[in-house]
Design an enzyme around this catalytic site. Structure first.
Site, PDB file in Angstrom:
ATOM      1  N   PHE A 196      63.457  18.750  61.493  1.00 25.14           N
ATOM      2  CA  PHE A 196      62.691  19.778  61.859  1.00 25.14           C
ATOM      3  C   PHE A 196      63.082  20.654  62.918  1.00 25.14           C
ATOM      4  O   PHE A 196      63.608  19.602  63.845  1.00 25.14           O
ATOM      5  CB  PHE A 196      61.082  19.500  61.901  1.00 25.14           C
ATOM      6  N   THR A 198      46.561  25.448  73.431  1.00 24.32           N
ATOM      7  CA  THR A 198      46.963  24.339  72.388  1.00 24.32           C
ATOM      8  C   THR A 198      48.258  24.828  71.786  1.00 24.32           C
ATOM      9  O   THR A 198      48.784  26.069  72.227  1.00 24.32           O
ATOM     10  CB  THR A 198      46.124  24.220  71.317  1.00 24.32           C
ATOM     11  N   ASN A 205      52.764  16.530  77.589  1.00 21.86           N
ATOM     12  CA  ASN A 205      52.691  17.769  77.870  1.00 21.86           C
ATOM     13  C   ASN A 205      51.978  18.450  78.693  1.00 21.86           C
ATOM     14  O   ASN A 205      51.688  19.658  78.839  1.00 21.86           O
ATOM     15  CB  ASN A 205      52.989  18.573  76.500  1.00 21.86           C
ATOM     16  N   ASP A 262      48.970  24.421  68.624  1.00 21.70           N
ATOM     17  CA  ASP A 262      48.507  24.669  67.118  1.00 21.70           C
ATOM     18  C   ASP A 262      48.547  26.165  66.595  1.00 21.70           C
ATOM     19  O   ASP A 262      48.533  27.063  67.508  1.00 21.70           O
ATOM     20  CB  ASP A 262      47.185  24.023  66.729  1.00 21.70           C
ATOM     21  N   ARG A 310      49.975  27.991  70.632  1.00 20.98           N
ATOM     22  CA  ARG A 310      51.377  28.015  70.552  1.00 20.98           C
ATOM     23  C   ARG A 310      51.939  27.949  71.875  1.00 20.98           C
ATOM     24  O   ARG A 310      53.103  28.537  72.246  1.00 20.98           O
ATOM     25  CB  ARG A 310      52.003  29.147  69.745  1.00 20.98           C
ATOM     26  N   GLU A 331      53.119  13.070  60.579  1.00 23.02           N
ATOM     27  CA  GLU A 331      53.887  12.301  59.503  1.00 23.02           C
ATOM     28  C   GLU A 331      53.544  11.122  59.111  1.00 23.02           C
ATOM     29  O   GLU A 331      53.395  10.603  58.043  1.00 23.02           O
ATOM     30  CB  GLU A 331      55.404  12.105  60.227  1.00 23.02           C
ATOM     31  N   ASP A 358      43.322  21.037  76.665  1.00 20.71           N
ATOM     32  CA  ASP A 358      44.360  20.730  75.571  1.00 20.71           C
ATOM     33  C   ASP A 358      43.258  20.558  74.199  1.00 20.71           C
ATOM     34  O   ASP A 358      41.935  20.154  74.425  1.00 20.71           O
ATOM     35  CB  ASP A 358      45.129  19.257  75.966  1.00 20.71           C
ATOM     36  N   LYS A 359      43.860  20.945  73.168  1.00 13.07           N
ATOM     37  CA  LYS A 359      42.939  20.550  72.038  1.00 13.07           C
ATOM     38  C   LYS A 359      43.269  19.222  71.262  1.00 13.07           C
ATOM     39  O   LYS A 359      42.341  18.384  71.328  1.00 13.07           O
ATOM     40  CB  LYS A 359      43.334  21.603  70.964  1.00 13.07           C
ATOM     41  N   THR A 360      44.721  19.028  70.839  1.00 12.78           N
ATOM     42  CA  THR A 360      44.833  17.778  70.028  1.00 12.78           C
ATOM     43  C   THR A 360      44.853  16.721  70.931  1.00 12.78           C
ATOM     44  O   THR A 360      45.571  16.393  71.902  1.00 12.78           O
ATOM     45  CB  THR A 360      46.314  17.738  69.388  1.00 12.78           C
TER      46      THR A 360
END
Length: 1291
Positions: free
Chosen positions: A709, A849, A1002, A851, A973, A668, A550-552
């Site tokens: 959103f 990821t 996730n 992103d 994505r 946020e 994963d990235k984040t």
């Protein structure tokens, strides 16, 4: 009203309130079956339905996100979240049903195209079936427009809960109590159940059969008690371990069940143990306490009925969630009398933690309940003084317990190979037993007439006494041959090494201890050390070929920092170094400053612009820009204890105030914190308004509506009424969705537009997460039209999400562009170095990821995953045909050949092959070169939209061919189940070992799908850690875990298995040669106890110590030269060739072991028991010296184990030979006094090990492996370091 009609009215899960008209001239609205009045209007919140944690953060991320939503239709989901601006019980600050997005991991994913068609593919929650479900066709979509149409909720299947009447509730339905049990056994069931589980191992059944055969009189080769000892020993050790683990579970259960909470009894709240709480009882929970059961909220300490809970124990999310009580019940329990009664009709217990379907009859009213109204067992109450709720699910029926299934068990690759070799040993055992049986048969036929006189076998007794001349139990030649076969199985039983299983368990336990205690893998920032959550796959860490990351939060810190801003076409934040709050504030000291949890660096130029009057238009844009950052969110501000006084806006304390922000998205939080740093501090949020401190001035803004959103609109908007009655809509969202709804204005506006776009491209290229900010004034006519449409959409029972989107489109148009933001998610320390080392080790790193593509590519470049010389292949298809064409074109362009089908084993030996080493001056050097030869290496970049078509359609093989030909694969994505699908794509088509690493909920499906799962103890809770096999604090620790501990574990366990095969086989073959020389009679020269103690006591301890302690190379060398890890890819420590070489060596050593003593004492009068004693001690010394020859690192404990084992063997033999009733009484004393005895043992050792020694020397000189070269370099380095001090002293 009919039941059908009532269900339709109840299908809206949000409250429908009958509210009296206030004194002011407010307008009254009629909704459903009740009416209410409000000075404003109802606000419906369209639920955002994102599926990954990156998606949560993409509330502020510029991206194209339209490709994925879970199969729950948007219309269905949106029904579950309606926000009432005036009524706080209808305005959760966090969309309560956002958790439903998580349930996509158990359901289906849809692709929404331009025509709103849904193209789903489904993956089951069981990770083992992900690939099968990925390839299944789209036949499982279930559109629901009315929530209560679920069959589980029909009248006949509903569960009735009578509030404050647990007796009536339980009398009718026999609900379970609130006592939980996670233990496996009870005192009564432990023995039978544990034995049943243990005997799932086929080897245990084999040894049980052997012990049973030995109980039969014709087959009693060993003593009947002695034959049971090995099996009983292993069973007892395992049972003790299992019993201890289950005792800990019982202790944990007891502590949990005996916790206490306040339960309403006899008109008052009284303390009651959790295990005695029943469904229907009313429970009161205070702040920071844990929820004891699944409860529907009746009231809270907050007048609006709001409560904040933390669900980390349930879903791993560390951010606060909002729940609320219905106003009808909240007002009834406000007095804390709680003498309330009603009926809740809810669905049957299920494991879906993100959905709850129910309705309540209370005081003559009937209204619906949703996930927003229930708090689940295991959650903690935060920032709320107390809550009161009624228990609906208790004990084992709670959603937490229904989801408490353990992670899927994994078995190491080497252990599966070991079973293959065990099968070969079984074949050898069968052949040896068959030889003995056939030999016995031929011998009996040949000497049939002499059986009464031959020394090894006779039919009759020739002894004085009552048995004289009586016949033996002679069963005839066929049966005697068959009994001989079975007796041989008993004699040769340890050919299948039962002790190997317990040895491997102990060795893995020891290896895990040293991994846990490794200080280099301790994360001081989080205080977390390495965790071994699975002991079955330690050695797999040394054979990893693919790492899926994963990235984040895994490669990055998941700590967002506001870095860049484009305001009114001007770029800020590029002039580094930036100054901190205090320095910026000195420009024009504000009336009061807020102190954040961490300092935020601000751009002094931007601060000056906000406080100057030079450019009014630019200042207004900047003002609205930061107001949007502070207002357009769902963040919860938490003010410190010194907080605000109760005075008015102009009577504020001059001291610094402490404020912290809690929200679902770190993005946020970063934006709100940045706004505070620039003087726009959000410090109060209620259901109908927010309060922002603008440079010391208190600004109260009424929240008229909020469009959350979602993945279709990819933006968020809030309608705000200012104190001067002006109404604005503030919008933020992805650049792809925002630029299409901006106003077409003057040339200056177009200039700002193009300038902002260039800034966005610059931010993305720097790896920043981007967001576009815009606003618009609403006229009275537009506001009234929107209110009307919004009320209609929010109360609609069908297609609510679509209608809400259409309503949002009324105000989300002709927006004025204010600017853009760039947020940095910093790389973790050591990530680039770790990825580079893994690549040198021949490990392919794939990043999966959520992103956007530009951000992911930028992060890939900064972490050295992507390099400038790579050819990037980008697959961004929007249809099956387009994806197929892109894949085919890429394959033909770069010469990628199609696989021939079936399973492939992609072993790129060029990555770490022989001949890459050189040792100038005693140090190994490699010439890295290019993996793909002279052609530039390839990098595949693919988005989740394309994966929807590729993984669902018949394009997997095309993707596999292209992806495995690339050095790097970057998937953008992607949804959680797509991550699992990518992992399974490699697992199902290659024999390569895979490792998945992630930090959030996730990533669970990906972690469980991979051969090895690693969880990061990060900002996203513990969901990934709980599902993982190993857990650690930072990604950089993966480098040492694989290259050092993985290498060591693989080398040790590989040698351990081969050595155990050798150790037992040499003993069995020695007995086999003896039986061939004793007329195939299965007579043993060794005592029963010597045979049993051989593998259990005499030779077991050295094996365990070496398996835990031995190191072929130091950690410094392994980290300095990552290519040494390639020995695991080449299976150098354990393979079929090594097995057969070991078996050949074993045959030679067994022959030497048997025949040298036989020839030495050929003409002596030594008895058979003395020979057996000699063979016993000789084989123990032989196998220990053999082990000593292969030890790479001698330490004190190794010496103690090796030589102590020999001493213990002598001690046991002395004790056994000192017992008069044993046939070998006093033999050791006679043997030890003779020099021949010691010379014979020495001769056995030398002759037996000489061929092995010669082969090792020859191979090391002429065909050295990488490890041997590196080891020699280590020795030369040590000698060099020792010589230098001596030379200095001599000089």
């Amino acid at each position: 009203m009919s039941s059908d009609e009532s269900l339709l009215l109840e299908s809206d899960p949000r409250p429908v309130i009958h509210h009296r008209r206030g004194k002011s001239g407010s307008r009254s609205y009629l909704c459903g079956h009740g009416s209410f009045s409000s000075p404003m209007f109802d606000v419906a919140l369209e639920s955002c339905d994102l599926d990954v944690k990156e998606r949560d953060k993409e509330v502020v991320l510029s991206s194209d996100r339209s490709f994925l939503t879970p199969s729950f239709s948007n219309s269905n989901i949106s029904e579950r979240c309606v926000v009432e601006s005036q009524f706080p019980w209808q305005f959760p600050l966090e969309c309560p049903t956002r958790e439903r997005r998580r349930s996509a991991s158990w359901g289906a994913m849809e692709l929404h195209g331009a025509d709103n068609r849904s193209l789903p593919f489904e993956i089951s929650g069981a990770s083992s079936h992900v690939q099968d479900r990925l390839s299944s066709k789209s036949q499982r979509i279930r559109q629901k427009s009315v929530q209560f149409e679920d069959p589980a909720f029909q009248e006949d299947g509903a569960r009735l809960i009578y509030i404050n009447d647990p007796r009536k509730t339980n009398d009718k339905y026999e609900f379970t109590g609130n006592e939980i049990r996670t233990s496996r056994y009870t005192f009564v069931t432990f023995l039978p159940k544990n034995l049943f589980i243990q005997f799932h191992r086929v080897a245990y059944l084999y040894f049980l059969a052997i012990a049973a055969l030995n109980q039969l009189p014709p087959l009693a080769v060993f003593g009947r008690t002695v034959s049971l000892f090995p099996l009983l020993f292993v069973l007892c050790v395992t049972a003790i371990k299992d019993g201890y683990e289950d005792w800990r579970r019982h202790r944990s259960d007891r502590n949990e069940n005996n916790r206490e909470s306040l339960v309403f009894q006899s008109g008052d709240f009284r303390s009651k143990k959790w295990k005695k709480i029943q469904a229907g009882e009313v429970v009161k929970i205070f702040a920071d306490e844990t929820i004891p059961a699944d409860m529907v909220l009746l009231g809270t300490s907050d007048q609006s009925g709001l409560a904040y809970i933390q669900t980390m124990n349930l879903d791993g999310e560390s951010n606060l969630k909002t729940r609320y009580a219905r106003q009808e019940t909240a007002s009834a329990v406000a007095s804390e009398s709680c003498d309330v009664f009603g009926v809740i009709r809810c669905e049957q217990p299920n494991r879906n933690i993100y959905e709850f379907t129910a309705n309540m009859e209370f005081n003559g009213h009937k209204f619906s309940l949703s996930q927003s109204n229930i708090v689940l067992r295991g959650c903690q109450l935060k920032n709320t003084d107390w809550i009161i709720g009624v228990v609906v699910y208790a004990g084992q029926e709670t959603k937490a317990m229904l989801n408490s299934a353990a992670s899927p068990s994994k078995r190491s690759r080497l252990e599966s190979y070991m079973n293959r070799e065990t099968l070969w040993l079984s074949v050898f055992l069968f052949i040896m037993c068959l030889v003995v049986a056939i030999g016995m048969c031929l011998w009996l036929v040949r000497h049939n007439n002499q059986l009464d006189t031959l020394p090894y076998y006779r039919k009759r007794y020739f002894t004085n006494g009552p048995d004289n001349r009586k016949r033996y139990k002679y069963y005839g030649i066929p049966m005697e041959a068959f009994f001989s076969f079975l007796s041989s199985v008993i004699v040769f039983q340890i050919m299948i090494p039962i002790s190997l299983y317990i040895t491997m368990e102990l060795v893995r336990l020891g290896q895990s201890y040293f991994m846990i205690e490794d200080r280099d893998m301790y994360d001081a920032s989080s205080g977390s050390r390495f965790q071994c959550r699975s002991l079955n796959i330690n050695e797999d860490l040394g054979q990893i070929r693919y790492v899926f990351s994963d990235k984040t939060g895994t490669l990055t810190e998941n700590k967002m920092e506001f870095r860049r801003a484009s305001v009114h076409g001007k770029n800020y934040g590029s002039s580094l170094p930036m100054v901190d709050n205090t320095a910026a504030a000195d420009v024009t000291p504000p009336k009061r400053r807020w102190k954040l949890k961490s300092e935020i660096a601000v751009d002094s130029e931007l601060m000056i612009m906000l406080q100057s009057n030079s450019n009014k238009e630019e200042k207004i844009a900047g003002h609205e820009f930061f107001l949007t950052l502070a207002a357009c969110n769902t963040v919860i501000p938490i003010v410190g204890d010194d907080g605000f006084s109760s005075c008015g806006a102009n009577e504020l304390n001059e001291d610094n105030r402490h404020v912290d922000y809690q929200g679902e998205s770190p993005d946020e939080q970063a934006l709100v914190s940045a706004a505070s740093a620039y003087g726009y501090t959000l410090f109060e949020r209620t259901s109908g308004h927010i309060v922002i401190d603008v440079n010391g001035e208190k600004l109260r803004l009424d929240v008229l509506g909020l469009h959350e959103f979602d993945s279709v609109r990819k933006r968020m908007s809030v309608v705000i009424r200012f104190p001067d009655n002006a109404v604005k809509v503030l919008v933020k969202g992805a650049d792809t969705s925002m630029f299409s709804i901006l106003e077409n204005g003057s040339a200056s506006n177009n200039n700002i537009w193009h300038t902002t776009q260039s800034h966005l491209n610059e931010y993305s290229s720097q790896g920043l997460r981007t967001l576009v900010i815009a606003s618009r004034d609403l006229s009275d006519a537009e506001l009234e039209e929107w209110q009307s449409r919004y009320e209609e959409a929010s109360t609609s029972l069908t297609d609510r999400a679509t209608k809400l989107r259409q309503t949002a489109a009324l105000i989300e148009s002709n927006l004025k562009l204010l600017g853009a933001t760039g947020i940095e998610d910093k790389l973790q320390e050591g990530v680039p170095e770790a990825i580079e080392s893994l690549r040198q080790a021949g490990i392919k790193v794939w990043v999966l990821t959520g992103d956007k593509q530009e951000t992911a590519i930028s992060i890939g470049l900064s972490c050295k995953l992507l390099t400038g010389d790579m050819q990037q292949i980008i697959i961004n298809g929007t249809s099956e045909v387009e994806c197929r064409n892109l894949l085919v074109d890429a394959k033909s362009k770069y010469g990628v050949k199609s696989s021939s089908g079936g399973r492939r084993n992609l072993k790129h030996k060029t990555n770490a092959g022989h001949g890459d080493l050189d040792i100038p001056n005693g140090f190994p050097k490699w010439n890295p070169g290019k993996e793909e030869g002279s052609i530039a290496p390839l990098a595949l970049i693919i988005d989740g939209n394309s994966l929807v078509y590729i993984l669902e359609k018949e394009l997997e093989s095309e993707l596999f061919d292209l992806a495995t030909s690339c050095r790097v694969v970057l998937c953008c994505r992607v949804a959680p189940l797509q991550k699992a699908g990518i992992v399974d794509l490699i697992k199902s088509r290659t024999d390569d070992m895979t490792l998945a690493i992630g930090d959030g909920a996730n990533d669970v499906s990906m972690i469980q799908m991979a051969d090895v799962g690693v969880g990061i103890c990060g900002q996203e809770g513990r969901q990934a850690v709980m599902a993982s096999d190993f857990a650690m604090g930072q990604f950089q620790f993966l480098k040492k875990l694989l290259l050092v501990h993985g290498h060591w574990n693989y080398q040790r366990v590989g040698y351990l298995v081969l050595y155990n095969f050798y150790r037992n086989a040499v003993f069995v073959l020695m007995l086999f040669w003896y039986i061939l020389c004793t007329a195939f009679s299965t007579t043993s020269a060794l005592t029963d106890w010597s045979s049993v103690f051989y593998s259990v006591i005499y030779t077991s301890v050295p094996t365990i110590i070496v398996g835990i302690q031995d190191k072929d190379l130091s950690h410094r060398t392994l980290l300095q030269y990552p290519k040494l890890y390639g020995s695991g890819h080449r299976q150098e420590a354990y393979n079929m060739q090594l097995f057969w070489i070991t078996m050949i060596d074993t045959v030679w050593q067994s022959l030497v072991l048997f025949y040298i003593p036989l020839f030495t004492y050929k003409d002596s009068s030594i008895d058979i028991w003395s020979m057996g004693s000699l063979w016993t001690i000789a084989v123990v010394i032989l196998v220990n010296v053999h082990l000593g020859m292969d030890i790479n690192r001698w330490v004190l404990i190794t010496h103690v184990a090796i030589w102590g084992s020999i001493i213990i063997t002598y001690g046991c033999m002395v004790i056994l030979d000192s017992i008069p009733v044993f046939p070998n009484y006093w033999t050791i004393y006679h043997l030890a006094s003779s020099p021949t005895y010691w010379i014979t043992i020495l001769l056995i050792i030398i002759v037996a090990l000489l061929p092995r020694f010669i082969c090792k020397v020859v191979y090391q000189i002429f065909w050295p492996s990488d490890i041997q070269i590196a080891r020699e370099a280590e020795l030369m380095r040590k000698r060099h370091s020792h010589l230098q001090p001596r030379q200095q002293v001599s000089s």
